[in-house]
Write an enzyme that holds these catalytic residues in place. Structure first.
Site, PDB file in Angstrom:
ATOM      1  CG  HIS A 148      -2.048  -0.929   1.162  1.00  0.00           C
ATOM      2  ND1 HIS A 148      -3.238  -0.705   1.809  1.00  0.00           N
ATOM      3  CD2 HIS A 148      -2.198  -2.102   0.514  1.00  0.00           C
ATOM      4  CE1 HIS A 148      -4.076  -1.702   1.563  1.00  0.00           C
ATOM      5  NE2 HIS A 148      -3.454  -2.568   0.788  1.00  0.00           N
ATOM      6  CE1 TYR A 156      -0.802   3.465   9.810  1.00  0.00           C
ATOM      7  CE2 TYR A 156      -0.013   2.660   7.688  1.00  0.00           C
ATOM      8  CZ  TYR A 156      -0.926   2.601   8.729  1.00  0.00           C
ATOM      9  OH  TYR A 156      -1.956   1.685   8.701  1.00  0.00           O
ATOM     10  CE  LYS A 185       4.430   2.955  13.694  1.00  0.00           C
ATOM     11  NZ  LYS A 185       4.221   2.511  12.336  1.00  0.00           N
ATOM     12  N   PRO A 223      -3.851   0.019  18.809  1.00  0.00           N
ATOM     13  CG  PRO A 223      -5.772  -1.163  18.237  1.00  0.00           C
ATOM     14  CD  PRO A 223      -5.077  -0.537  19.407  1.00  0.00           C
ATOM     15  CE1 TYR A 271      -5.517   3.705  11.371  1.00  0.00           C
ATOM     16  CE2 TYR A 271      -4.954   3.677   9.032  1.00  0.00           C
ATOM     17  CZ  TYR A 271      -4.778   3.199  10.319  1.00  0.00           C
ATOM     18  OH  TYR A 271      -3.859   2.202  10.552  1.00  0.00           O
TER      19      TYR A 271
END
Length: 394
Positions: A73, A386, A298, A294, A202
């Site tokens: 991604h 990220y 990580k 979460p 998100y």
């Protein structure tokens, strides 16, 4: 009684990666796991692999299935104000993440252990650690056939998670605990339906956070923010899909694909760190030492970063006679751990609806989201964290 150089408690990604890294460095190890092989190979957990994790698995020769089945991604969406705001991970950092389930990594590592004849004992019980403050620690346990066993080691790696026996084997006076509990939980479902979007979403919504993710082209992973006291029975499938549709709705008519729910559970959210991550010849790694909410994706990646450092430290200690890297193990790991804790807290605080937050606080959240989506510098900071900071540069 059996002798080995390193006893590893726990056959999750941390324990299995450590065992394999030690093998590549010529250090003998035995892995002990309380659950059955089928259980840990089927247990659905994390699915986002940072680029450093992907590169490590590739380098040690266990990345072939990940290369074939993993889904790279190059961006993610922050969804708020009824619209998507894409963070271009690769454009901002030159790196990406790969969606590949934790259980698939576990399968790959177990297969690699089998191929090399490396010992893993499944289904053990009554595990206890002894003499961890000396140079010959021991692990006693009952094997899958009901026989009492003892493993005599030169070091023990506690990779058995938050509820394992390793951390409680350290005297309380030797540890400092840092902890934060959040006033919400995640209801997660696994659904047999193709993902509704090509990347992770998100979502910040007045009804609560939602996340659209995936595990394969046919399986979607979805999460809802719920009250931590909610029983899972209060969330029948129809209610879950209705709430997901509302929270993930956009002004351009986005519609979530629905399908049979294969798994459903509710997990509380917390941040947790113990310092130091070692005591004598006992070294903690992964969830045994730290938990992150979460939202930042990580947890598994931190565990793998821990054992990468630990493998090098144990090789230096046990083969080269150099105790310095082992003595520095905790400090080395905690630098990365606290960076991940902060990033996970930041993502959690920005995206969730806190029942105690007033209208002023909610406006601040939206301001942060709008700034992150519109500022290249803010987006780059999110993207860098990220996709995963370099192992040596966290």
């Amino acid at each position: 009684m059996t002798d080995t150089r390193v006893g590893i408690v726990g056959a999750g990604p941390a324990g299995l990666v450590l065992s394999y890294l030690l093998h590549l460095q010529g250090v003998e190890a035995v892995v002990l796991e309380a659950r059955s092989r089928s259980h840990i190979e089927q247990r659905v957990r994390a699915g986002v692999c940072e680029q450093p994790t992907v590169e490590l698995l590739r380098e040690i020769g266990v990345g072939a299935r990940m290369e074939a089945l993993g889904m790279p991604h190059h961006g993610l969406s922050l969804r708020f104000d009824g619209a998507d705001h894409r963070i271009d991970l690769t454009g901002l950092t030159g790196r990406c993440i790969t969606v590949y389930g934790q259980q698939e990594i576990v399968k790959d590592l177990i297969a690699a252990h089998e191929e090399k004849g490396l010992p893993i004992e499944f289904g053990v019980s009554d595990v206890a650690l002894h003499d961890v403050d000396g140079d010959r620690p021991r692990v006693s346990y009952t094997d899958a056939d009901g026989h009492a066993r003892e493993l005599r080691c030169e070091a023990i790696a506690g990779c058995d998670g938050f509820h394992g026996v390793s951390r409680p084997s350290i005297p309380e006076r030797a540890l400092t605990t840092f902890e934060r509990h959040y006033p919400f939980a995640w209801l997660g479902i696994l659904a047999r339906t193709p993902p509704s979007h090509s990347e992770l979403i998100y979502t910040h919504h007045e009804r609560g956070f939602a996340l659209h993710s995936m595990r394969s082209p046919e399986i979607t992973r979805l999460y809802l923010q719920v009250d931590p006291d909610d029983p899972v029975d209060d969330w029948p499938d129809d209610r879950v899909w209705s709430e997901l549709q509302q929270r993930l709705a956009t002004g351009d008519g986005f519609r979530l694909r629905e399908g049979p729910v294969l798994e459903k559970s509710i997990a509380p959210m917390r941040s947790f760190v113990v310092e130091p991550m070692q005591y004598g010849r006992l070294f903690l790694a992964g969830d045994a030492a730290h938990i992150v909410p979460p939202t930042g994706a990580k947890g598994m990646n931190l565990a793998i970063a821990d054992v990468r450092h630990l493998a090098r430290a144990l090789k230096a200690l046990l083969r080269d006679g150099d105790p310095a890297p082992a003595a520095a193990y905790s400090d080395t790991c905690l630098s990365r751990v606290w960076r991940a804790e902060h990033f996970s807290w930041y993502m959690t605080s920005m995206l969730h609806t806190d029942p105690a937050t007033d209208a002023f606080g909610r406006r601040l959240q939206l301001s942060q989201l709008r700034y992150t989506a519109s500022s290249r510098s803010a987006a780059t900071s999110l993207a860098e964290n990220y996709v995963g900071l370099p192992f040596e540069g966290a």
